[in-house]
Enzyme design. Structure first.
Site, short mmCIF file in Angstrom:
data_model
loop_
_atom_site.label_atom_id
_atom_site.label_comp_id
_atom_site.label_asym_id
_atom_site.label_seq_id
_atom_site.Cartn_x
_atom_site.Cartn_y
_atom_site.Cartn_z
N GLU A 136 42.24 34.53 40.69
CA GLU A 136 41.21 35.28 39.93
C GLU A 136 41.60 36.02 38.90
OE1 GLU A 136 37.30 34.71 42.62
OE2 GLU A 136 38.47 36.40 42.93
C1 ACM Z 1 39.76 34.61 46.72
O1 ACM Z 1 38.74 34.04 47.35
N1 ACM Z 1 39.66 34.88 45.77
C2 ACM Z 1 41.05 34.12 47.33
#
Ligand code: ACM
Length: 514
Positions: A318
């Site tokens: 992310e």
């Molecule tokens: C995640 O759930 N961002 C690994």
């Protein structure tokens, strides 16, 4: 009533009888042969250990004795502790171990457990297998008017997957030592063997660093594990046959690190403080400056000494890339080095981290974003966005584990978690590719949980996931899973994970299961 109906009634009766008398085991062993008869548990109950185990077996067997005492109310106190002196081959429980177990991936955890009228025998290649057998035996404790007993049986058992994990997010909400230990007990009871400890996120850096003390001073609100506490938890986990894999999420989810050391940021013209809420935030480490790598070299070097397991998780998920897009210096660097996009820039970052981790004796692991063309085959991929990345990784020669579908923070029905198989029947993979899939992990992200509520989010559902990782893929009857879970809910508590069960025993009258 016609004959068929009478037959149906008989069958139902028989089923009810057999369900009453068979203990609810979870995870289900590979092979069980129930027999007539029982081993009676009374105050003469003792444990002896022969062979060559690692010393962790002794406190483990002692805890097993204490759990039996608590659950039965019997005064089994003559054997205060199980020690290497307890070698009596006629002891009520005789454990034989061939060699000391090494707490490492792919170590032998198989066991044989035989309950006969005179003796319970456990034999295993390693103490880790013997400890898994003791958990099975603990689940077999039953009672009726004649008292407490283990039903006679021969069990042979071994795990399907070598990597059976629970990820605990102590970054967003700090999880105190007691909470971690309770859940390690729960993991041991369900034969999980990896605690993936998410220690760093936008909301906190949760480990004491002596090299970079501002990390905990400015990045944790005072809520962090001291190095002594980390070592204590790692030892507690080792005692239960559980590896600990730490996660230090970089280059995104890095607000807490940047709040402590703003020079790490890709945007150096902002003021930073740790995040109070949840989501995906912009602060991202600068992958174009040497300082970032020098910093991570020293930090990871220090952290490597706290965590003996060779696997070291660098997160990698992310990264929204906004700070990279907005930085003229970073854009110039990308142009100069022919880096076409942020994914390639993150791959370059990971490629520079690899020899640093290797130097500290570590194998890089990360979320599926770290799988980029050309990256070393030595890394391990944790698939969270879909199974496709896991299968692609396996086809490309990477080892991986599955977490997509095991997000216990999302409060999905247990049967959905249960039926999610890392390698379902008919998966389009060769045997060699299947071997690359090491197992999986339930993920307990902590946006929505606190230390007070986290246990009830993890348990008992994670027992169903643990069964998926341990038991054969053909063990997939949802009604049976719910039935067994109902009977034997593992909930972390005072003496191992079966507090719910152990509490219920107190109210049980003779004839009821305990
Ligand atoms: C995640 O759930 N961002 C690994």
């Amino acid at each position: 009533m016609n004959k068929l109906c009478i037959f149906c009634l008989l069958l139902m009766n028989f089923t009810a009888f057999s369900q009453q008398t068979k203990p609810a085991l979870m995870p289900m062993p590979e092979n069980i042969n129930w027999q007539e008869g029982r081993f009676t548990v009374d105050t003469t109950f003792r444990v002896a250990i022969t062979g060559k185990p690692n010393d962790r077996i002794y406190p483990n067997a002692t805890r097993f004795l204490r759990r039996m005492t608590e659950r039965t109310g019997l005064f089994i106190f003559e054997q205060g502790f199980v020690t290497p002196k307890d070698q009596n081959k006629q002891a009520p429980v005789l454990i034989t171990v061939k060699r000391p177990g090494k707490l490492q991936l792919q170590e032998d955890e198989s066991y044989q457990l035989t309950v006969g009228p005179k003796q319970v025998k456990i034999s295993a290649e390693t103490d880790l297998g013997a400890m898994r057998a003791l958990e099975t035996l603990a689940q077999m404790l039953s009672s009726d008017q004649q008292g407490y007993y283990f039903p006679a049986a021969t069990i042979t058992d071994a795990p399907r997957f070598a990597w059976r994990g629970l990820m605990l997010d102590a970054g967003r909400h700090f999880m105190p030592v007691d909470v971690v230990k309770r859940n390690l007990d729960g993991m041991a009871a369900t034969k999980l063997n990896v605690l993936h400890w998410h220690l760093v996120d936008d909301q906190g850096f949760r480990v004491e660093s002596k090299v970079y003390p501002k990390l905990q001073q400015l990045g944790s609100d005072g809520q962090y594990y001291t190095q002594v506490q980390i070592k204590d938890i790692v030892a507690y986990a080792d005692d239960r046959g559980i590896r600990v894999v730490p996660e230090f999420d970089v280059p995104g989810h890095a607000t807490a690190m940047i709040a402590a050391y703003p020079k790490l940021a890709s945007d150096k013209n902002r003021k930073y403080g740790i995040e109070r809420y949840f989501g995906i935030f912009d602060p991202t480490l600068d992958p174009t400056q040497d300082y970032t790598y020098q910093f991570l070299d020293s930090l990871f070097g220090e952290m490597a000494t706290l965590f003996p397991d060779p696997y070291f998780h660098i997160g990698g998920d992310e990264n929204n890339g906004k700070q990279w897009d907005q930085s003229a210096d970073i854009q110039a660097y990308m142009k100069k080095n022919n880096i076409k996009n942020n994914r390639e820039l993150q791959a370059a970052f990971n490629t520079r981290l690899l020899p640093i981790l290797k130097k500290h004796g570590k194998i890089m692991m990360g979320w599926d974003e770290i799988l980029q063309p050309g990256i070393s085959k030595d890394i391990v991929i944790q698939s969270w966005r879909g199974k496709e990345s896991l299968y692609q990784a396996a086809k490309d020669g990477y080892q991986g584990i599955l977490s997509n579908g095991y997000y216990i923070d999302l409060v999905e029905p247990t049967d959905q978690l249960y039926l999610n198989d890392p390698i379902p029947a008919g998966a389009d993979l060769t045997d060699a590719q299947k071997k690359k899939i090491l197992g999986g992990e339930a993920t307990m992200w902590s946006e929505h949980v606190t230390p007070e509520t986290v246990d009830s989010r993890i348990w008992p559902r994670t027992a169903a996931i643990a069964e998926r990782f341990w038991s054969l893929g053909s063990v997939n009857n949802v009604a049976d899973m719910y039935d067994r879970m109902e009977q034997d809910q593992p909930v972390p508590g005072r003496s191992g994970a079966n507090a719910h069960q152990e509490q219920r025993h107190v109210d049980a009258s003779p004839g009821q299961r305990v």
